[in-house]
Write a protein that holds these residues in place. Sequence first.
Motif, PDB file in Angstrom:
ATOM      1  N   GLU A  62       0.829  -1.203   0.000  1.00 28.61           N
ATOM      2  CA  GLU A  62       0.000   0.000   0.000  1.00 28.61           C
ATOM      3  C   GLU A  62       0.866   1.257   0.000  1.00 28.61           C
ATOM      4  OE1 GLU A  62      -2.442  -0.527   3.418  1.00 28.61           O
ATOM      5  OE2 GLU A  62      -3.869  -1.796   2.360  1.00 28.61           O
ATOM      6  N   GLN A  63       2.117   1.089   0.496  1.00 34.34           N
ATOM      7  CA  GLN A  63       3.030   2.242   0.560  1.00 34.34           C
ATOM      8  C   GLN A  63       4.405   1.831   0.049  1.00 34.34           C
ATOM      9  OE1 GLN A  63       2.799   3.379   4.717  1.00 34.34           O
ATOM     10  NE2 GLN A  63       1.691   5.234   4.132  1.00 34.34           N
ATOM     11  N   LEU A  64       5.056   2.752  -0.636  1.00 30.54           N
ATOM     12  CA  LEU A  64       6.411   2.481  -1.148  1.00 30.54           C
ATOM     13  C   LEU A  64       7.263   3.733  -0.999  1.00 30.54           C
ATOM     14  CD1 LEU A  64       5.624   0.797  -4.583  1.00 30.54           C
ATOM     15  CD2 LEU A  64       6.763  -0.312  -2.669  1.00 30.54           C
ATOM     16  N   THR A  65       8.502   3.541  -0.628  1.00 32.26           N
ATOM     17  CA  THR A  65       9.444   4.659  -0.625  1.00 32.26           C
ATOM     18  C   THR A  65      10.582   4.296  -1.572  1.00 32.26           C
ATOM     19  OG1 THR A  65       8.863   5.175   1.646  1.00 32.26           O
ATOM     20  CG2 THR A  65      10.911   6.111   0.822  1.00 32.26           C
ATOM     21  N   SER A  96       0.881  10.697 -13.143  1.00 30.69           N
ATOM     22  CA  SER A  96       0.609  10.326 -11.759  1.00 30.69           C
ATOM     23  C   SER A  96       1.862  10.476 -10.901  1.00 30.69           C
ATOM     24  CB  SER A  96       0.087   8.886 -11.683  1.00 30.69           C
ATOM     25  OG  SER A  96       1.082   7.985 -12.137  1.00 30.69           O
ATOM     26  N   GLY A  97       2.954  10.941 -11.528  1.00 30.48           N
ATOM     27  CA  GLY A  97       4.208  11.098 -10.798  1.00 30.48           C
ATOM     28  C   GLY A  97       5.037   9.827 -10.770  1.00 30.48           C
ATOM     29  N   VAL A  98       4.448   8.757 -11.268  1.00 25.44           N
ATOM     30  CA  VAL A  98       5.138   7.460 -11.292  1.00 25.44           C
ATOM     31  C   VAL A  98       4.944   6.867 -12.683  1.00 25.44           C
ATOM     32  CG1 VAL A  98       5.185   5.120 -10.344  1.00 25.44           C
ATOM     33  CG2 VAL A  98       4.829   7.063  -8.827  1.00 25.44           C
ATOM     34  N   ASN A 148       5.393  13.075  -2.866  1.00 24.90           N
ATOM     35  CA  ASN A 148       4.381  12.061  -2.508  1.00 24.90           C
ATOM     36  C   ASN A 148       3.380  11.905  -3.653  1.00 24.90           C
ATOM     37  OD1 ASN A 148       5.577  11.892  -0.071  1.00 24.90           O
ATOM     38  ND2 ASN A 148       3.797  12.524   1.132  1.00 24.90           N
ATOM     39  N   HIS A 149       3.103  10.675  -4.009  1.00 24.44           N
ATOM     40  CA  HIS A 149       2.149  10.428  -5.109  1.00 24.44           C
ATOM     41  C   HIS A 149       1.162   9.343  -4.697  1.00 24.44           C
ATOM     42  CE1 HIS A 149       5.272  12.468  -7.395  1.00 24.44           C
ATOM     43  NE2 HIS A 149       6.128  11.532  -6.989  1.00 24.44           N
ATOM     44  N   LEU A 150      -0.103   9.654  -4.799  1.00 26.79           N
ATOM     45  CA  LEU A 150      -1.109   8.603  -4.591  1.00 26.79           C
ATOM     46  C   LEU A 150      -1.398   8.014  -5.969  1.00 26.79           C
ATOM     47  CD1 LEU A 150      -2.948   6.986  -2.792  1.00 26.79           C
ATOM     48  CD2 LEU A 150      -4.709   8.706  -3.082  1.00 26.79           C
ATOM     49  N   VAL A 151      -0.779   6.872  -6.224  1.00 24.78           N
ATOM     50  CA  VAL A 151      -0.863   6.255  -7.561  1.00 24.78           C
ATOM     51  C   VAL A 151      -2.044   5.290  -7.612  1.00 24.78           C
ATOM     52  CG1 VAL A 151       0.359   4.797  -9.212  1.00 24.78           C
ATOM     53  CG2 VAL A 151       1.612   6.454  -7.850  1.00 24.78           C
ATOM     54  N   ALA A 188      -5.412  -0.399  -8.088  1.00 22.98           N
ATOM     55  CA  ALA A 188      -4.525  -0.734  -6.978  1.00 22.98           C
ATOM     56  C   ALA A 188      -3.958   0.586  -6.469  1.00 22.98           C
ATOM     57  CB  ALA A 188      -3.407  -1.648  -7.464  1.00 22.98           C
ATOM     58  N   ALA A 189      -4.443   1.026  -5.322  1.00 22.12           N
ATOM     59  CA  ALA A 189      -4.015   2.332  -4.787  1.00 22.12           C
ATOM     60  C   ALA A 189      -2.720   2.164  -3.995  1.00 22.12           C
ATOM     61  CB  ALA A 189      -5.106   2.906  -3.908  1.00 22.12           C
ATOM     62  N   ILE A 190      -1.687   2.903  -4.401  1.00 26.02           N
ATOM     63  CA  ILE A 190      -0.377   2.798  -3.741  1.00 26.02           C
ATOM     64  C   ILE A 190       0.138   4.210  -3.439  1.00 26.02           C
ATOM     65  CG2 ILE A 190       1.926   1.763  -3.863  1.00 26.02           C
ATOM     66  CD1 ILE A 190       0.834   0.212  -6.374  1.00 26.02           C
TER      67      ILE A 190
END
Lengths: 209, 168
Positions: B47-50, B92-94, B136-139, B161-163
């Motif tokens: 759900e989260q990635l750095t 989406s920044g990604v 920060n990007h909510l992809v 898939a919200a990440i």
Amino acid sequence: MKRNTLVLTAVLFILATFAWAGWANFEYRKQATERLLASAAQGELVPTAAGDAAQYLSPLQGKSAPAFTLEDLSGKKVSLADYKGKALLINFWATWCAPCKIETPWMVELRNQYSAQGFEILAVSMDDLDRGEPEKLSAEKKEIAAFVQKMKMPYPVLIGGDSISKPYGGLDDLPTSFFVDRNGTIVASQLGLTSKDEIEAKIKQSLAK
Amino acid sequence: MIARHPAIRIAIAALLALASASAQEPLFDKPSRSASKPPAVEYLYPEQLTLPAGKPTKVALHFRVAPGLHINSHSPSEEELIATTLSIPEDSGVRLESAVYPPGTDFALPLDPKTKLNVYTGEFAIQARIVATAGNHLVEAHLRYQACDQNTCMPPKTITAAIDVVGN
């Protein structure tokens, strides 16, 4: 005495009003139910004899097949009414549906076997069509046409089936078929892949009347 | 005083009885089949990635196919079948640089054991190679698939898939 009469009259009036309100509410709910069932006449699977697969029972069975007019791959309008007097199998399918692909050769054989008796299949494609984008639409029609050619489907293939999914029960799953007798009544239905024998039995049922 | 009168009591009783019976719903309320069905595929994690900003990074995205169902793999056995495909919207920044899909398993429908389909069942993971910009990007990644059970197929669907991706 006079006071009692007045009270009794008022009570009777109130009761009559309640009775009317209750009746009106019942009628409203009855009509709402009928509307609900008509707009989403979805079937259910009912168990048969022990060991047999469950049978699909559509609420449309015993009712007139909902009327429709759709285009075929050449753009010609085709109506259900054009086949008045024929026994029909209305088969909802899609190119991406693997079970549809399995049953199609059976459909072709059965159509050729029974067409002389006044039987026809209307294959209604449920493939998405991008009507607002001519290039995409053309490619999508080509894909359907390629499938039809590959499977050597000799019967009418109609497109844009989504537009008639509601009166036919939503068509959430494919393949779904309706067997219509010569009077336009749905005499049997089928959800999902079954055997060729079962399809043939239902075709005979549609030809019986 | 008036309420003690028998006729008034009858009227009040009738009022209460009618009020309790006058629910405004239809007599028969059946949920639609599509509404009652659980989704065929759900996104599991992460759900989260750095990630280091601007550097391509491998990430495994995990999904689960509902019991009793299968979806086509990324390389279905026949051209008409819809391949399972991952995408990430532009802006989406990604950016999705590439995706490596797991091999599917052979599956045959009971009424046609000869025809082998290539499918995913249960849990599967897609190895995505993504590049994030700083911030920060909510992809909302998209997975397109088409699911079937042993006898029927459902229309193609796309799930999100919200990440939450942080590019450092």
